[in-house]
Every structure is written in C-alpha cells, then in structure tokens.
Design an enzyme around this catalytic site. Structure first.
Site: not given
Length: 965
Positions: A242-243
């Site tokens: 994920s960012d």
C-alpha cells in the site's frame, strides 16, 4: 559426548524449491506472527531466527532518503534518453548501491519502490518528474530496463525487488486521496494498464503499489483489477504494498467503508499484502486485521495468501539462505542455490560510488539532453567564445523529493568553467538583491554564527524524511540599521525564496523562528518559501509553510498568528540589470532557466500553468535584448510553453543529478552530440490542455496519440549536431508478426547518436484510433558516413485495440501505415501494409444488452463503481445531464421492451440514431444507497442496426440496458 547440532528446518535448506520452503515456514509461524508480517515493518521472529523486514526503499533515480548516494538524472530525464541499455545499467548501479548501503545501515531496504510507470498524460501533474513518458510503449520499455537492472542477472537471487508505482490512472496531486479518475474501458486497456502489463510480463517486477486515488469511483487499494488483471500477467507471486497512509484513507478521507476493520479486510482480499500505515508502528494495522478475523471478515487462509507473497520476495532476495556476506546478500560458498544455481558473489551484488557509477551518471546526464532548436548552428559554441552564463539555475544542482544526498556536484556554471576556462565565462544569477526595511528604519539582519557547522538536509538518512526537523542551532534573524542584502527569487505565483549572502535560505523551524538555516528549499512541507502581500504602504511577509506572517519580536524574528510586521521592499539591484550587463559583453549567452523541484509542481502540488515564471521570463528577455546569440537551456522536471521564435537555440534536460553541469557543458561544447528525445508532447499554450482530472485521453484528444492542434515540440523530437538519412524501408507480415527493416546513415561530419522511431496508424479505422502510435525504437551511434540496417519484429497484437462492442481486444482487418523517422512528426519513410483480422461487427444488443460503461462516445459522464467490489456504472459527472452513444447496436428481428438497471434517482431517455426519445424512464423514489439497483421497464420498438443514444438527468446511476420482446 558432544550433542549433535539439530538439522536445519526445511525452510533453511537452499536445495529445496522456494515454494516448499515457504510452505514449511508458513506452517511454523503462529497466526499472530503472520498477522504482524502484514505491516510495512515486519518484526523479527526470534524463535525461528527470522530477522525484521521492511518493504519500501525509494530508489527512483538512485538510492533516496538514506544519505549520500550516486544521483542519476530524474526519471523523466532517463525517459528522454530513449536508451534501454543505459537505463538497465543505471538500475544495476542503483541496486548495487542499495546492497552496499544496507551492509552498513540495516535501515536500507531491499524491496525498492521504483520505478514509477504512471504515464505522463498531463504536463501539469506535479509528479511529472517521476514518470518516463506519456507513451505506454516507451514507458514500459524504459521501466522494463530499469527493473531488470534492479533485479540483477542471477538466475535465482534478486539483487533488489522492484515494486512499480502507482497503480492506477494517477496523474493529479489535487485532491489525490479523494478524486476519482473516470477511465473508459478503451483507455484502461489501451493506455493506463498497458505500461504496467508489459513491464510485469517482462519478468523483473516483484510487485506494485496502488495509488491514493480512486478509479471509476473505487479506491485503488480495493481494485478488482489487482486480481483480474495484474495477477494474470505472470506466474510469479507479486507483492502489493500500500501507499503510505492509504489504508486509513479508505475510512478517514474516502469514507468508502464504515470501519477500519472492513476497509483493511477489503484491501487484503482485493490483493494488498503489505500495509504502509502509521509509520514504524505496526500495532494499529495488526489490531485492525485481528478485529477483521474476529468479525469473520477474514480467515487465516486470507492472511496466509498475503504472507506467502511477502515471503516469496524475501526468499528471492536470499534472506533465508546461508553464506550471508557483508553485503547482506547470498554469495559463493560450498553449496549451490535452489535448483542448482550458484550463489552470486559479493562483487556481483554490492558496489558504491565507484568510478564506473560516476562515469555512468555523467553518460546518463549527457544522453538526457534534448536539443529542441538550433537555428544557424549557433551550437556547439566556438572553443574561444566568451560566454555569459545567467539564470536562476545556472549555478544550481537541484535535487527532488526522491533523490539521495549528493556525493558529487556539478552545476552548469562549474561545467562551463571547467570546459571553457573561468577566464572566458562571466556569470550573473539574475536574482533581485533586496533589503527588507521596517517602519522604524531598521532592516532584517542575519546575525553572524561563525561556530555553526554546515549541514546538508538529509545527509544522515531517514526512513521518513518528512519528519526531519529544521535547524535550531543557528540564531534567529534580528534587525539593525544596516540589514542584510538578500537574494530574492520569485518562482512563480508570487512564491519567493530569500537567501542570505552565505548561501543559506531563510527557513522556519518548529519553534517558529526565522533563520538563515537551509542549504536548499526542501522537505515534505517546504519551510523556505514566502509571499509578499501588499499592505498599507508596504508588504506583509507570509511564510507559506505555516501560513503565518513574519513578525519582529524582542527575542528575534518569528512567524506568528498576530502582530505581523510591515516591510518596505528596497531593491538594491534588479536581476535583469545584472544579466543585461554580462550578456552585452559576451559572444554568446546561456540562459539557464527552469524549476526548483520542491516548489510549484511536486508531490502534493500540481502546476497551474505551462508558462515560465515571470521572473525568469524577464531574465530571458533581458539577455535576448542585450545579445541576439542567446541560448536557452531549460532544466526542469516538466515541459514549458515558451516563445522560442526569437531564440536561435533551445535545449531541455531534466534535473540531471550529480553530473548535470558537466554533461550540459560537454553538449554545449560539442564534445557530445545531443541525442535526447522528448518523452512527452510540449504544448504551445495552456489552452491546449484538457482539465487535469479528465483522464479520457481518447475523448479529450490528449497526448501525441490523439492531439490534433499545433505543438510547440512533438513527442520524440530532438535535434543533433549531425544529420541522418533514412532509406530502404521494407515490410513483411509473417508468423504473427510484422517485420520492418530500414537503413539509417550519418550524413553529417561528427559521430552522433540517432534515435530511430517506428510508428503506425490505422488508415481507415472503424472507430477512433491514434493518429500515430509508437511501435518500437532504437538508439544507435554512427560515425560520419556510416550506414547501418535496423530490423524490428512487431507482434500483430500491437495493432489491436479494445473493442467495447465485444469486451475484448480485436485486430481490425485493413490497411495500416508503417512510419519510420526521427520523431512522431518527422517521418522519413512510409509504407502501407494490409493486415488480416476480424471485421467490425454490430453489438448484439438484443441478445446481451449494453453494459453502461462500454460506450463509444460520451459527454458529461463519469464512470463509477457498480458495487464496492466489482463492476462499473455511469452517472452524470456534473450538474448537467450526461449523454452516451453506443454505435451499431443490432436488434435483430426486433425488440419491444427496454429494461434498465439503475440506482439513485433521476430520468433516463433513450433514442435511436439521433431521433426523438422513444422511451423515458424515471426513478422517482431514491434507492437506499448507490449500490442498491432496481429495474425500470418501458416499451420501445426497434429492429435492425441503430446507434443508441441515452441521456441521463439527475443523480442516476446506470449499470445495464437490456432489450427483449
């Protein structure tokens, strides 16, 4: 007796296949241990001898954030080289530096978050510097080269594990955590997915990172495309990271889920395997996953799937094998690796700041320079020329957010001093030199601090440089009767920096005091920018990082919410005067203009205009008025719209890293013939651009693929000090490929590189197709008079398009132009081939109906999520109605009824071939939520083939249109 050493567990056995070893390790881990692995910072499991592991080491154009490292040109500059072999070698050098740096600092990670393969669809995107090109073919070619270098050549072990950023359709910083990119199926499959697909299929990608934004109303972190597309492209386990903070955004900003347990479970089930959230503290994510397990939203098998993907990467990096050397990687020993492959040696895996890396950084910077214009052969400069070097970037070597700290530094001025001799070069920066006077007659003054040590931002390295604090060891500004003369630069939109005579920029630390403390503007929130705001008979000075005004207090100058001081700006010397003075005395003038990568166009901030900032426009005009032999060198992260009509020579290069100045000087001197090519279109004006959030490159006629206006410079453009001829074009269609060959000859008098480019266009397509589309390219070096043959084999699948009528790719039968030349507009050779394929067929509307998002044309429509997990619907995108057109719909022998699946509230009107409405269906009572659909039915009589037109009014979502009777 000596106790026998217990045998190593199977997961430690390098002779076993990775899959069996992962099975063994998974079986040994407890559920709590596996859950803990799902955070970015996976803790150690001491009972099994498993070390801590983290995902995410930034390495876009060198090792970033972790202190000094070799700094290569920005990614867009690497794209401008059009040289896949060079970019592969850059990736190789970066990965070796990652290994070498990890050997002395275990904060350095081996899972590298690079490259960025987002297409440079819109030149105002703040992160333009991070991508390679607006074209998916060129982007995937450069990205594939970089990932192969990052991965390394060993048959089993990976030097680093590259993760592609940012999945998907992500080209805006404005509202990036909440905005939705409306991407029609053709654009999705022909454009946005394509750069990812071809790079993943090349086999050197360990995973992807979803982007912050939503696509078609659904957050990328729960995108069904991760499962339906990404994981079908390779047999390797891919790690989806994920960012930063994005998992929390699903609830906190996007409000897509009601609880964090629901959101985290949905992301994990969609395919996110590693959660980057809450910094190094994994407890929050762990608690959410445990909550999801307790609520039945997840099973242990779901957790195992994600952990398996992470372990697959860790095994490929050699973490669980013996013979760990000082480089942190596996190396030669008495045993072979899995499948009989030898362990790589330390020298294969680690190297840092070597002569080869320094030379490569210079070559990359040289090959990234694009010569845009050269009337009258003003370039190269004569060896005995007296040169005036002017401009705000003339003595700068700028870094960006994803740079390492410079080990070596070369500015254009330093490069020209070295190449031409300091006695032949005069310099004027072009800053306005000013003093700031208060009402009592005193001036802002920088106190002396002789004992203060020099510090460079980021030289110690940081896992999160956004948390780096400003300096407080220097005294704050005061006032006195003389004051300090500051160098003022207006970077555009009235954003100013003020620099003290010792080179330090005015900055604000956490204590609120203003100091001359920063070596450069920078940081996640830049603390070195100000704005002068007219007030009464003077100006207020607003600090942009805090939003507060500067106030002179008894204990020093600070920013404050009240008691703002009023300043009179005293101009000591205008930059234009200094520029004109040195320009008039020179044989040639070099104006170095461009951007600071931390100001007005960067992550979190899009640009608002293509125009060069007014301060720099004034300097350029002053130089040109004083001396017609003026060369403009644009050093920037993105294109500009500049009036080049009265400039004889123009160059562009991205910020070129540590060797930028040397490289530019060698090109200006003719030691190197420029051969960079533009990786994206340079538009002539802001009016040529669509809205930043309009992702429909086809409908809005964006990029060189579809744009039909007048350009400043076209995609693929770039000049040379040599000239080249093209001849002998030949084509052959056989065995599922188009084979193309032609010759290129150097007809000039210097050795130079040429970038031969191969394009195609459908001659008479049944639907809108690109006006030109890159098929292949090759960069080659030719001596004067040398001729060489080039051959390309292009799979016929490259000529396919996404046919919305059938929901899949189709090769349309017919004629295709094959175009060879030096740019997308400089076509030298042309041939036409006829390809066999499938003819266009009407949509089977009577049999299957119409999926709402599979339109051919639209106006005022946004594509949205049909449900939270899958499917698309459409809705009016603004306050007005939306219109849809579906071509060639076949109603067969006839239909008598239409049924639509809709939610929300509003009215749908259906007509055929532009005629009057045949049916109007109104949903008067709103559905409980956007995902609760109902069916509306009306009579409609149609037979044969017609275009269907649908108008939507009100907040109505349409998922499907069916016909019967």
């Amino acid at each position: 007796m000596t106790a026998k050493t217990p045998p190593a567990p199977p997961f430690r056995d390098p002779h076993l296949p990775f899959a069996k070893r992962i099975d063994d390790l998974l079986a040994r881990l407890t559920l709590d241990e596996k859950v803990s692995f799902l955070h970015q910072f996976a803790p150690a499991v001491q009972r099994l001898g498993i070390a801590a592991f983290r995902t995410g080491q930034e390495a876009l154009h060198g090792v970033a954030w972790m202190g000094p490292a070799t700094v290569f040109p920005q990614a867009v500059g690497l794209g401008a080289t059009w040289n896949t072999d060079l970019v592969r070698r850059v990736g190789e050098a970066v990965s070796k530096e990652v290994r070498a740096m990890r050997a002395r600092d275990d904060r350095v990670g081996l899972n590298v978050w690079a490259p960025t393969v987002n297409l440079l669809r819109h030149p105002l995107w703040g992160r333009n510097e991070e991508g390679y090109s607006e074209d998916p073919k060129l982007t995937s070619a450069i990205a594939t080269a970089y990932t192969r270098g990052l991965r390394g050549d060993h048959p089993v072990y990976w030097r680093t594990a590259p993760v592609l950023k940012h999945w998907l359709a992500h080209n805006n910083e404005t509202d990036r955590a909440t905005s939705s990119s409306s991407v029609r199926p053709r654009v999705l499959h022909e454009y946005d997915l394509r750069a990812f697909k071809e790079t993943v299929e090349a086999g050197a990608v360990a995973g992807v990172m979803p982007a912050y934004n939503l696509v078609n109303g659904r957050p990328n972190h729960v995108s069904p495309y991760l499962r339906e597309q990404l994981r079908t492209w390779t047999g390797e386990e891919l790690l989806v990271c994920s960012d930063a903070g994005a998992p929390s955004n699903l609830v906190d900003h996007e409000h897509y889920f009601a609880t964090h347990e629901e959101a985290t479970a949905a992301a994990l089930l969609a395919g996110v395997d590693s959660f980057t959230d809450h910094g190094t503290d994994g407890s929050v994510i762990v608690a959410r996953i445990q909550g999801a397990l307790a609520q039945g939203l997840l099973t242990e098998a779901d957790v195992d799937t994600a952990v398996r993907r992470q372990l697959s990467v860790r095994f490929r990096l050699g973490e669980f094998d013996p013979h760990d050397g000082p480089d942190g990687g596996p190396h030669d020993g008495p045993d072979s690796g899995p499948d009989g492959g030898p362990h790589p040696s330390p020298t294969e895996f680690a190297a840092f700041d070597t002569p080869a890396h320094r030379a490569l950084a210079q070559v990359a910077a040289e090959q990234a320079v694009v010569l845009l214009k050269n009337d009258g052969d003003l370039l190269p400069l004569a060896p005995d020329a007296r040169i005036a070097v002017v401009g705000l970037l003339a003595d700068e070597c700028k870094l960006d957010w994803y740079s390492g700290t410079l080990l070596h530094r070369s500015t254009p001025l330093e490069g020209l001093y070295e190449r031409f001799g300091a006695e032949r070069v005069e310099f004027a920066e072009g800053v306005d030199r000013v003093r700031l006077r208060l009402a009592d007659g005193t001036f802002l003054q920088v106190p002396t601090a002789p004992e203060a040590a020099d510090e460079v931002r980021g030289e110690e390295g940081a896992l999160d440089p956004a948390l780096l604090a400003g300096r407080t060891d220097l005294p704050p500004l005061t006032t006195d009767r003389t004051g300090t003369e500051f160098a003022l630069v207006d970077w555009g939109e009235d954003v100013l920096t003020l620099r003290a005579p010792d080179g330090r920029y005015l900055s604000v630390a956490e204590d609120g005091f203003v100091r001359a403390a920063a070596d450069q503007p920078g940081g996640w929130v830049v603390q070195e920018t100000f704005r002068l705001e007219p007030h009464e008979n003077g100006h207020l000075l607003r600090h942009l990082g805090t939003g507060r005004h500067v106030s002179v207090a008894a204990d020093g100058v600070k920013v404050a919410a009240e008691n703002a001081s009023i300043f009179e700006l005293i101009i000591v010397e205008r930059g234009t005067d200094a520029v004109a003075r040195v320009a008039a005395a020179a044989d040639a003038v070099l104006v170095v203009a461009g951007n600071d990568p931390h100001i007005n166009g960067r992550e979190t901030e899009d640009r608002t205009t293509l125009a060069l900032p007014p301060h720099q426009e004034r300097l350029l005009r002053a130089a040109r008025a004083a001396n017609p032999h003026t060369v403009l060198a644009l050093v920037s992260s993105y294109p500009y719209a500049v009036d080049v009509a009265r400039l004889p020579a123009v160059l562009w290069t991205a910020h070129g890293g540590q060797a930028a100045g040397t490289a530019l000087a060698r090109v200006l001197a003719g030691d190197v013939s420029p051969a960079g090519r533009l990786p994206q279109t340079w538009y002539a004006a802001d009016t040529d651009l669509p809205d930043l959030l309009d992702y429909d490159v086809l409908g809005a006629r964006q990029t060189y693929l579809y744009f039909e206006g007048t350009l400043l410079f076209p995609f693929g453009h770039g000049l040379s000090y040599a000239s080249f001829s093209y001849a002998d074009l030949a084509t052959e269609v056989a065995d599922g490929s188009l084979r193309v060959s032609f010759t290129v000859a150097n007809t000039g008098d210097v050795t130079a590189d040429e970038v031969a480019q191969l394009y195609t266009r459908a001659v008479e397509p049944s639907s809108v197709r690109p006006r030109r589309e890159l098929l292949a390219h090759r960069r080659l070096t030719l001596r004067p008079g040398e001729r060489t043959g080039l051959a390309f084999e292009v799979p016929l699948s490259a000529f396919e398009f996404w046919d919305v009528a059938r929901g899949g790719r189709r090769l349309e039968a017919g004629a295709y132009d094959v175009l060879a030349g030096a740019s997308s507009e400089d076509i030298r050779l042309r041939a036409t081939v006829v390809l066999d394929g499938e003819p266009a067929a009407p949509r089977p509307a009577a049999e299957h109906g119409l999926a709402a998002a599979d339109f051919d044309e639209q106006s005022g429509i946004a594509i949205v999520d049909r449900s939270r997990t899958e499917g698309d619907a459409v809705t009016p995108g603004g306050d007005g109605p939306g219109e849809l057109v579906y071509w060639d719909c076949d109603f067969g022998a006839g239909v008598t009824e239409v049924t639509v699946r809709v939610s929300g509230t509003g009215t749908l009107e259906l007509s055929l071939d532009g005629g009057p409405p045949l049916a109007a269906l109104t949903l008067a009572e709103p559905t409980p939520d956007p995902y609760t659909y109902t069916s509306l039915t009306a009579g409609v009589v149609a037979e044969g083939v017609h275009d269907v037109r649908i108008a939507l009014r009100g907040p109505l979502r349409l998922a499907h249109v069916g016909f019967s009777g």
